[in-house]
Design a protein around this motif. Sequence first.
Motif, PDB file in Angstrom:
ATOM      1  N   UNK A  18     -13.670  20.632   5.130  1.00 27.92           N
ATOM      2  CA  UNK A  18     -12.284  21.088   5.140  1.00 27.92           C
ATOM      3  C   UNK A  18     -11.569  20.651   3.860  1.00 27.92           C
ATOM      4  N   UNK A  19     -12.283  20.829   2.748  1.00 25.96           N
ATOM      5  CA  UNK A  19     -11.742  20.429   1.448  1.00 25.96           C
ATOM      6  C   UNK A  19     -12.366  21.314   0.368  1.00 25.96           C
ATOM      7  N   UNK A  20     -11.530  21.865  -0.487  1.00 23.28           N
ATOM      8  CA  UNK A  20     -12.027  22.696  -1.586  1.00 23.28           C
ATOM      9  C   UNK A  20     -12.121  21.903  -2.886  1.00 23.28           C
ATOM     10  N   UNK A  21     -11.126  21.044  -3.127  1.00 23.62           N
ATOM     11  CA  UNK A  21     -11.090  20.307  -4.388  1.00 23.62           C
ATOM     12  C   UNK A  21     -10.408  18.957  -4.164  1.00 23.62           C
ATOM     13  N   UNK A  22     -10.898  17.953  -4.859  1.00 25.18           N
ATOM     14  CA  UNK A  22     -10.286  16.633  -4.822  1.00 25.18           C
ATOM     15  C   UNK A  22     -10.538  15.972  -6.170  1.00 25.18           C
ATOM     16  N   UNK A  23      -9.965  14.825  -6.359  1.00 29.45           N
ATOM     17  CA  UNK A  23     -10.233  14.064  -7.576  1.00 29.45           C
ATOM     18  C   UNK A  23     -10.590  12.645  -7.168  1.00 29.45           C
ATOM     19  N   UNK A  24     -11.213  11.935  -8.073  1.00 29.16           N
ATOM     20  CA  UNK A  24     -11.659  10.576  -7.794  1.00 29.16           C
ATOM     21  C   UNK A  24     -11.452   9.738  -9.039  1.00 29.16           C
ATOM     22  N   UNK A  25     -10.850   8.577  -8.846  1.00 29.94           N
ATOM     23  CA  UNK A  25     -10.766   7.616  -9.941  1.00 29.94           C
ATOM     24  C   UNK A  25     -12.156   7.032 -10.126  1.00 29.94           C
ATOM     25  N   UNK A  26     -12.652   7.075 -11.340  1.00 29.97           N
ATOM     26  CA  UNK A  26     -13.962   6.486 -11.571  1.00 29.97           C
ATOM     27  C   UNK A  26     -13.776   5.089 -12.161  1.00 29.97           C
ATOM     28  N   UNK A  27     -14.618   4.213 -11.695  1.00 29.12           N
ATOM     29  CA  UNK A  27     -14.592   2.823 -12.129  1.00 29.12           C
ATOM     30  C   UNK A  27     -15.942   2.497 -12.751  1.00 29.12           C
ATOM     31  N   UNK A  28     -16.122   1.255 -13.107  1.00 28.68           N
ATOM     32  CA  UNK A  28     -17.411   0.832 -13.674  1.00 28.68           C
ATOM     33  C   UNK A  28     -18.552   0.988 -12.681  1.00 28.68           C
ATOM     34  N   UNK A  29     -18.224   1.039 -11.383  1.00 29.59           N
ATOM     35  CA  UNK A  29     -19.252   1.199 -10.361  1.00 29.59           C
ATOM     36  C   UNK A  29     -19.644   2.652 -10.142  1.00 29.59           C
ATOM     37  N   UNK A  30     -18.885   3.575 -10.675  1.00 32.78           N
ATOM     38  CA  UNK A  30     -19.155   4.998 -10.484  1.00 32.78           C
ATOM     39  C   UNK A  30     -19.636   5.574 -11.808  1.00 32.78           C
ATOM     40  N   UNK A  31     -20.958   5.686 -11.924  1.00 33.61           N
ATOM     41  CA  UNK A  31     -21.558   6.121 -13.190  1.00 33.61           C
ATOM     42  C   UNK A  31     -22.386   7.390 -13.068  1.00 33.61           C
ATOM     43  N   UNK A  32     -22.779   7.745 -11.832  1.00 32.45           N
ATOM     44  CA  UNK A  32     -23.656   8.898 -11.627  1.00 32.45           C
ATOM     45  C   UNK A  32     -23.096   9.796 -10.526  1.00 32.45           C
ATOM     46  N   UNK A  33     -23.704  10.958 -10.381  1.00 36.60           N
ATOM     47  CA  UNK A  33     -23.318  11.874  -9.312  1.00 36.60           C
ATOM     48  C   UNK A  33     -23.523  11.195  -7.955  1.00 36.60           C
ATOM     49  N   UNK A  34     -24.613  10.460  -7.796  1.00 34.11           N
ATOM     50  CA  UNK A  34     -24.866   9.745  -6.539  1.00 34.11           C
ATOM     51  C   UNK A  34     -23.759   8.733  -6.266  1.00 34.11           C
ATOM     52  N   UNK A  35     -23.290   8.062  -7.298  1.00 34.36           N
ATOM     53  CA  UNK A  35     -22.190   7.110  -7.132  1.00 34.36           C
ATOM     54  C   UNK A  35     -20.912   7.816  -6.668  1.00 34.36           C
ATOM     55  N   UNK A  36     -20.687   9.035  -7.158  1.00 32.06           N
ATOM     56  CA  UNK A  36     -19.521   9.814  -6.730  1.00 32.06           C
ATOM     57  C   UNK A  36     -19.625  10.100  -5.230  1.00 32.06           C
ATOM     58  N   UNK A  37     -20.814  10.528  -4.786  1.00 28.43           N
ATOM     59  CA  UNK A  37     -21.007  10.786  -3.357  1.00 28.43           C
ATOM     60  C   UNK A  37     -20.714   9.530  -2.541  1.00 28.43           C
ATOM     61  N   UNK A  38     -21.251   8.394  -2.984  1.00 28.65           N
ATOM     62  CA  UNK A  38     -21.043   7.135  -2.262  1.00 28.65           C
ATOM     63  C   UNK A  38     -19.564   6.755  -2.230  1.00 28.65           C
ATOM     64  N   UNK A  39     -18.858   6.957  -3.332  1.00 33.96           N
ATOM     65  CA  UNK A  39     -17.436   6.639  -3.388  1.00 33.96           C
ATOM     66  C   UNK A  39     -16.642   7.547  -2.448  1.00 33.96           C
ATOM     67  N   UNK A  40     -17.019   8.820  -2.386  1.00 35.05           N
ATOM     68  CA  UNK A  40     -16.337   9.743  -1.481  1.00 35.05           C
ATOM     69  C   UNK A  40     -16.557   9.347  -0.024  1.00 35.05           C
ATOM     70  N   UNK A  41     -17.779   8.952   0.303  1.00 35.70           N
ATOM     71  CA  UNK A  41     -18.078   8.525   1.675  1.00 35.70           C
ATOM     72  C   UNK A  41     -17.300   7.256   2.031  1.00 35.70           C
ATOM     73  N   UNK A  42     -17.115   6.372   1.051  1.00 32.21           N
ATOM     74  CA  UNK A  42     -16.324   5.161   1.304  1.00 32.21           C
ATOM     75  C   UNK A  42     -14.875   5.516   1.642  1.00 32.21           C
ATOM     76  N   UNK A  43     -14.356   6.575   1.013  1.00 30.92           N
ATOM     77  CA  UNK A  43     -12.986   7.014   1.266  1.00 30.92           C
ATOM     78  C   UNK A  43     -12.904   7.871   2.528  1.00 30.92           C
ATOM     79  N   UNK A  44     -13.893   8.750   2.708  1.00 30.37           N
ATOM     80  CA  UNK A  44     -13.931   9.688   3.834  1.00 30.37           C
ATOM     81  C   UNK A  44     -15.237   9.488   4.606  1.00 30.37           C
ATOM     82  N   UNK A  45     -15.316   8.490   5.473  1.00 24.24           N
ATOM     83  CA  UNK A  45     -16.568   8.196   6.180  1.00 24.24           C
ATOM     84  C   UNK A  45     -17.141   9.381   6.958  1.00 24.24           C
TER      85      UNK A  45
END
Length: 86
Positions: A18-45
């Motif tokens: 139920x989402x078309x587009x979002x944005x994510x602040x990237x930090x030193x822990x977010x370096x790859x596409x997999x890290x983006x997925x993990x960060x999104x899951x942390x925000x939206x379990x």
Amino acid sequence: MSDKVTIKFFASLREELDCEITSLDITNDVKTVADVKNALVAIYPNWETALSNGKLLNAVNHNMVSSDHSISADDEIAFFPPVTGG
């Protein structure tokens, strides 16, 4: 100061999340596409099942990439289910 990436979801994945587009602040822990997925899951379990699908396709700046692809600030990341023919 943090940098952002834009994340787009397509096809049935967009409907499932139920989402078309979002944005994510990237930090030193977010370096790859997999890290983006993990960060999104942390925000939206509740997105974990959809984003952990091993067949999910990834693109960065309109180029197909693997989950270990490096990302940078201002990248556009897209996720979509595998394309099926008929």
